[in-house]
Design an enzyme around this catalytic site. Structure first.
Site, PDB file in Angstrom:
ATOM      1  N   LYS A 163     -13.186  14.112  -2.141  1.00 58.04           N
ATOM      2  CA  LYS A 163     -12.684  14.594  -0.855  1.00 58.04           C
ATOM      3  C   LYS A 163     -12.536  16.117  -0.825  1.00 58.04           C
ATOM      4  CE  LYS A 163     -10.499  10.302   0.585  1.00 58.04           C
ATOM      5  NZ  LYS A 163      -9.287   9.472   0.635  1.00 58.04           N
ATOM      6  N   GLU A 198     -10.099  12.200  11.099  1.00 62.47           N
ATOM      7  CA  GLU A 198      -9.247  11.108  11.596  1.00 62.47           C
ATOM      8  C   GLU A 198      -8.500  11.452  12.877  1.00 62.47           C
ATOM      9  OE1 GLU A 198      -5.849   7.962  10.032  1.00 62.47           O
ATOM     10  OE2 GLU A 198      -6.732   9.373   8.627  1.00 62.47           O
ATOM     11  N   GLU A 218      -7.773  -2.805   2.817  1.00 64.35           N
ATOM     12  CA  GLU A 218      -7.042  -1.578   3.149  1.00 64.35           C
ATOM     13  C   GLU A 218      -7.225  -1.237   4.625  1.00 64.35           C
ATOM     14  OE1 GLU A 218      -6.956   3.128   1.832  1.00 64.35           O
ATOM     15  OE2 GLU A 218      -8.028   1.729   0.539  1.00 64.35           O
ATOM     16  N   LYS A 229       0.832  -1.211   0.000  1.00 57.72           N
ATOM     17  CA  LYS A 229       0.000   0.000   0.000  1.00 57.72           C
ATOM     18  C   LYS A 229       0.860   1.252   0.000  1.00 57.72           C
ATOM     19  CE  LYS A 229      -3.520   2.562   2.525  1.00 57.72           C
ATOM     20  NZ  LYS A 229      -4.389   2.681   3.696  1.00 57.72           N
ATOM     21  N   GLU A 240     -11.817   9.866  -6.387  1.00 58.12           N
ATOM     22  CA  GLU A 240     -11.886   9.903  -4.918  1.00 58.12           C
ATOM     23  C   GLU A 240     -11.280  11.204  -4.385  1.00 58.12           C
ATOM     24  OE1 GLU A 240      -9.947   7.552  -1.179  1.00 58.12           O
ATOM     25  OE2 GLU A 240     -10.918   6.281  -2.667  1.00 58.12           O
TER      26      GLU A 240
END
Length: 452
Positions: free
Chosen positions: A441, A259, A303, A209, A437
């Site tokens: 965002k 987050e 993920e 990743k 994506e």
């Protein structure tokens, strides 16, 4: 001090300051406080003319903070060594004398490369004046540093800070500005190349990743008030961390990030795996279908699981106990929804905040796995320095610390807004889907800023 705003409270603080000056012995750092009725803190902060200007509002806490000036700081513009940071912090902790001294600031995403002016690779500030609102009350704090200055100098600096305070005025109205030009770094062609490199079988086997990101530079016709933008963003995403750091009039870094890096209360630690993304539906039924598709999606579940495993592995050497939710849940924001797993740990005695920052940041949700491989790829190929974007921002003190991962963020400069977004690239990632994506965002902040 202009006007009569908080005048009785600041007169009381001045009296407390006089008493400190008359004391025979003074601890190296002194904190004075008074209580006052609450005011809109972003309005107060926006009106101030002293720097830095700092704002912090936790994701799920009622407390809100606005602060100005510097009492003392840790500031690393050039070289920064995490072990040195930890030593510097530990040496100061003993001087707090049990007081609730909070250092607000952040560390850059990549502390081995040059960072934005004034922000540095790491910078934490104990403010001169701090307002902490909880419900209808605000606590006004004045911090004094008798370690760096003699008594008289510190007394005059504190008085000067109080006398230069401005009364709050309403935030500038949230007028949308005209877009003069936009550039993306990397652009879509380069983005496609990078995603294809990461998803190549040979590369992906050793580095499963990499979180690639993009800086979108927007040149605008009129200046933008960062605190108005943050207030609007806060209204759109109330279940996010909201924070801002303005070390000079030239640059303000603001973020409305979903987050959490971690919340520490004494030796108890709360963190999370937040990775895997889809859009929101146009109605409840569509939203539920999209959420279920995200839960069932192999790529996104993989993920999130990678992030969970990494965080648990990083915490184990520092903890007596680490536990993580087995099943991912859905975490909803205005335009997108994420996969989320809560993680809790009981820390070993003596583990400090810089031990935690070193172990947990950058997370696989913003860097990749293995961390060093992913960081090397980003450093060499991404094409721009992330600075504090995807860094760790928050505050620490002896009893409690909280940090957010600075995604969904903007660096605001005169007539220019730098926006940032990233996407986790794993085996099977599609370059065009990942590019979209990034657009998803940025949807919330662009809708606040730009008159299309």
């Amino acid at each position: 001090m202009s006007g009569h705003f908080f005048s009785s409270q600041f007169e009381e603080l001045k009296q407390k300051l006089e008493q400190v000056m008359q004391a025979a012995e003074i601890t190296p750092v002194v904190q004075l406080s008074v209580e006052a009725p609450a005011v809109p803190l972003l309005s107060w902060l926006s009106a101030q003319t002293q720097y830095p200007r700092i704002y912090w509002h936790g994701r799920d806490k009622a407390e809100e903070i606005a602060a100005i000036g510097i009492c003392k700081q840790f500031y690393y513009q050039d070289e920064v060594d995490d072990h040195q940071l930890a030593q510097d912090y530990q040496s100061q902790r003993g001087k707090s004398g049990g007081q609730d001294l909070r250092y607000y600031g952040g560390v850059a995403f990549d502390r081995s490369v040059e960072c934005w002016p004034e922000f540095g690779r790491a910078r934490f500030v104990l403010p001169r004046i701090e307002l902490r609102r909880s419900g209808p009350k605000v606590k006004i704090l004045l911090n004094l540093n008798f370690e760096a200055n003699n008594k008289q100098d510190e007394y005059h600096l504190a008085l000067e800070a109080i006398d230069n305070l401005q009364k709050p005025k309403p935030l500038a109205p949230p007028n949308k500005t005209r877009l003069m030009s936009r550039s993306d770094l990397p652009d879509q062609h380069r983005w496609r190349e990078l995603v294809e490199q990461v998803t190549q079988h040979n590369f992906n086997q050793t580095t499963p990743k990499v979180v690639l990101s993009r800086q979108t530079q927007i040149d605008v016709a009129e200046p933008v008030d960062p605190w108005t933008v943050l207030a609007c963003w806060q209204g759109r995403n109330p279940n996010s961390f909201q924070f801002g750091f303005q070390f000079s009039p030239q640059r303000t870094f603001i973020s409305c990030s979903p987050e959490r890096l971690y919340l520490r209360r004494q030796n108890e630690l709360f963190t999370e795996a937040l990775a895997g993304t889809t859009i929101r539906g146009l109605n409840q039924e569509e939203d539920d279908i999209l959420a279920q598709q995200l839960l069932d999606d192999v790529k996104n579940s993989h993920e999130n699981q990678l992030v969970r495993q990494h965080i648990v592995g990083a915490l184990k050497p520092l903890s007596q106990y680490v536990g993580a939710e087995e099943q991912a849940k859905i975490f909803k924001l205005t335009h997108i929804q994420h996969l989320h797993r809560a993680i809790r740990a009981e820390l070993n005695a003596g583990v400090n905040d810089f031990d935690l920052l070193r172990a947990l940041h950058p997370t696989p949700a913003v860097g990749g796995l293995p961390r060093q491989n992913a960081m090397n790829f980003i450093r060499q190929r991404e094409g721009y320095a992330r600075g504090w974007y995807a860094g760790a921002c928050g505050y620490f003190n002896h009893y409690e610390s909280e940090f957010s991962v600075a995604i969904r963020s903007a660096l605001i400069e005169p007539n220019r807004i730098n926006l940032f977004a990233g996407a986790g690239v794993v085996a099977g990632s599609d370059p065009d889907a990942e590019w979209q994506e990034l657009e998803n965002k940025l949807a919330t902040i662009l809708s606040i800023l730009i008159d299309f």
